[in-house]
Design an enzyme around this catalytic site. Structure first.
Site, PDB file in Angstrom:
ATOM      1  N   ASP A 190      35.230  29.939  39.716  1.00 61.82           N
ATOM      2  CA  ASP A 190      35.147  31.369  39.972  1.00 61.82           C
ATOM      3  C   ASP A 190      36.554  31.810  40.380  1.00 61.82           C
ATOM      4  O   ASP A 190      37.368  30.983  40.800  1.00 61.82           O
ATOM      5  CB  ASP A 190      34.141  31.615  41.105  1.00 61.82           C
ATOM      6  CG  ASP A 190      34.182  33.035  41.623  1.00 61.82           C
ATOM      7  OD1 ASP A 190      34.122  33.954  40.787  1.00 61.82           O
ATOM      8  OD2 ASP A 190      34.289  33.214  42.855  1.00 61.82           O
ATOM      9  N   ASP A 225      37.530  35.406  42.088  1.00 61.39           N
ATOM     10  CA  ASP A 225      37.626  36.224  43.303  1.00 61.39           C
ATOM     11  C   ASP A 225      36.986  35.537  44.504  1.00 61.39           C
ATOM     12  O   ASP A 225      35.827  35.103  44.435  1.00 61.39           O
ATOM     13  CB  ASP A 225      36.950  37.587  43.068  1.00 61.39           C
ATOM     14  CG  ASP A 225      37.671  38.384  41.990  1.00 61.39           C
ATOM     15  OD1 ASP A 225      38.900  38.483  42.054  1.00 61.39           O
ATOM     16  OD2 ASP A 225      36.991  38.895  41.078  1.00 61.39           O
TER      17      ASP A 225
END
Ligand SMILES: [Mg+2]
Length: 221
Positions: free
Chosen positions: A9, A11
């Protein structure tokens, strides 16, 4: 079957999201208040109202996070009409402050370099529009680190819809049992990993990367 790939991922996993988003908001509110001659509190309220409207209308789509839309909507609320020039400027002000505030999570570069030395493939699966996710990776000095990237804009849906991960795995030329997914979010990252049958390692906001590094090293041996 050995693990030979990691899906990251972006953010709040590679860097801390909250200070960047806060810096962007402070900057854009200040900018609009100055240009419109309005109190900052009024601009802040309009920004928040616009954000909520866009978020609701475009739920589960990449554009639900588009600051361009938040700015456009806020300006429309404040002026009663669209101002294209000001909208574009406000978007730029938000993202300039955001990118300036970004710091790679301590230990992350060493972890990514270690994974590359193992010869594993590195992918990114992230919920937002591609232009800003690419700019973020470039800002973090990671433009050449990842082999593959898929955003929710490209996939047409957000996590935990498994379509995004399936598209990324095709690019990575990996099957779900050959990769590990690393992310900060239970609701998005863990859920999508479970849906795809991929082992999940959580990297919580303030956690350092050593636990993840140990877990990956164990899978490498
Ligand atoms: Mg995240």
């Amino acid at each position: 079957m050995p693990i030979n790939g990691v899906v990251f991922d972006l953010d709040n996993t590679l860097y801390a999201y909250a200070p960047c988003n806060r810096a962007g908001q402070v900057a854009v509110v200040k900018f609009l208040a100055l240009h419109l001659g309005l109190p900052a509190s009024q601009v802040r309220q309009a920004w928040e109202a616009s954000r909520q409207t866009v978020h609701k209308r475009l739920a589960k789509q990449a554009a639900s996070h588009a600051r361009l839309f938040y700015a456009q909507g806020a300006i429309e609320l404040l002026l009663g009409r669209t101002d294209i020039r000001l909208t574009l400027q406000a978007d730029e002000v938000f993202w300039s402050a955001y990118l300036r505030t970004m710091r790679l999570r301590p230990g992350m570069r060493a972890l990514l370099q270690q994974i590359k030395r193992w010869g594993w493939r590195l992918g990114i699966a992230s919920d937002l529009t591609t232009v800003w996710q690419m700019k973020k990776l470039q800002r973090l000095g990671l433009a050449k680190m990842f082999d593959d990237i898929v955003t929710s804009e490209e996939a047409g849906c957000e996590k935990p819809n498994p379509r995004m991960i399936r598209l990324l795995l095709r690019k990575m030329q990996r099957r779900s049992h050959q990769v590990v997914l690393i992310g900060d979010s239970h609701a998005r990252d863990r859920q999508v990993a479970v849906a795809c049958g991929i082992p999940f390692l959580q990297l919580a906001s303030n956690a350092d990367v050593s636990a993840v590094r140990r877990a990956l090293t164990a899978k490498q041996n």
